[in-house]
Every structure is written in C-alpha cells, then in structure tokens.
Write a protein that holds these residues in place. Sequence first.
Motif, PDB file in Angstrom:
ATOM      1  N   ARG A 131       0.835  -1.213   0.000  1.00  0.00           N
ATOM      2  CA  ARG A 131       0.000   0.000   0.000  1.00  0.00           C
ATOM      3  C   ARG A 131       0.866   1.259   0.000  1.00  0.00           C
ATOM      4  O   ARG A 131       0.592   2.228  -0.709  1.00  0.00           O
ATOM      5  N   ASP A 135       0.586   1.076  -4.107  1.00  0.00           N
ATOM      6  CA  ASP A 135      -0.804   1.487  -4.328  1.00  0.00           C
ATOM      7  C   ASP A 135      -1.039   2.960  -4.040  1.00  0.00           C
ATOM      8  O   ASP A 135      -1.824   3.617  -4.741  1.00  0.00           O
ATOM      9  N   ASN A 136      -0.404   3.497  -3.003  1.00  0.00           N
ATOM     10  CA  ASN A 136      -0.640   4.891  -2.613  1.00  0.00           C
ATOM     11  C   ASN A 136       0.547   5.796  -2.916  1.00  0.00           C
ATOM     12  O   ASN A 136       0.669   6.885  -2.356  1.00  0.00           O
TER      13      ASN A 136
END
Length: 223
Positions: A131, A135-136
């Motif tokens: 993440r 993803d972020n």
Amino acid sequence: IDFEKYTLENGLDVILHQDKSDPIVSVAIQYHVGSNREVVGKTGFAHLFEHMMFQQSENVGQDQFFKKIQGAGGTLNGGTGNDGTVYYEIVPKNALELALWLESDRMGYLINTVTQSAFANQQDVVINEKRQRVDNNPYGHNGWVIDKNLFPEGHPYSWQVIGEMDDLFNATVEDVKEFHGKFYVPNNATLALAGDFEIDDVKAMVEKYFGEIPSGELVTDME
C-alpha cells in the motif's frame, strides 16, 4: 577477485574470498528463488517469505536475529528480486561464527516456528508495504504496467515481486511451508563469505553449521 568455490555434500555452494584489509567479514546467502518461481494466483510468496525469515527459528527467539547481529556491531538486511532472494550480514570478524550459526538455523530449523500468528504478522507488514510503496505512491504502478506489456500473461516476469494484493490476502501458512520446503534447501542456495578470515577455519565452521542440513528435492530451471 581471487576466490575459492566448493560444494558441500548436501548441495550448498560456498564461495570464499579472503580480504584482510579490514577486520570485518561479509556473509551473504542467496536462495535461487524469486518471483520467477511463483505461479499465477500465488504471487508475492518469495518476498513474503523473506519477511518470515527474520521472524524467528527454532534456536533463535522472536526478533533475536536483528538483536544479536546489531549487538555484535554488525549490520544486516535482505532483498527479493525476480530471480533470487538474498540475506546478508556484515560483522566484525570475531562475530563470523555467530552469523553462520544464525543463517544455518533459519535455513534448517525455521519452519516449525511458522505459526498462524507469526505468519499473520508478516502478512500484514507486506500488505502495508505494498500500500505504501505501490498502491498509494505516485507512479507506484509504473512497474506493473511496464511488465504487463513487456511479458505475456503467465510469464513469471509479468507480475511484480511484491505480488498481487488478492494473493497476499489469500496466502496461508500451508502455502508458505510448502514454498519453504521446496526452495529453501541447501542445494538451492549459494553462501558467499568475503573478508578477514582464515580459509581452513571458515571451511570448518561452514561444515559445522550447514553440513548437517539435509538437501531437498532437485529444483530445476523449469519449476
């Protein structure tokens, strides 16, 4: 670079390079298993198991691997790529035997310590790492897009080393134990030592700590 290479009876390749310019020794062991050994639906296992290797082993308690090496004045880390997973320690020369013992214990005597709680802990760590870093993260999916276009579907380079989120969520303790039993064996590893040591002494230590670990099934290039 001058070096000596030999193989233990259990299949472990050993590479020795003597360098007495500083009183330190580097210990590195590469398991020839990266994301290239994974299959669709079970991606990210190589990287996930890298995290498990720092948890504990039968004779080394929870988080003691870091504490023992750092307490001896050394540094350590690991990394997973497409084609292999490497672990290393750089220690004062008087801590060489400690580093060899620690590495041998998690090669031969780790899997019985892989509990559901220990696995869930590292599973969460890897999921959060994905993440945070992918993803972020701005442009975090660049590698994913590039590899999907460079390699055909099902090719082991077509997915990222960190794996797909669904696969990480669905991974089980049994999956991890199977992965370890197949790939984390002496005959699928190379141990390299460089630094201030005597060749005969270090050969005796390598045999002492790694020689008793049984070899596993033959790992072929196609697996």
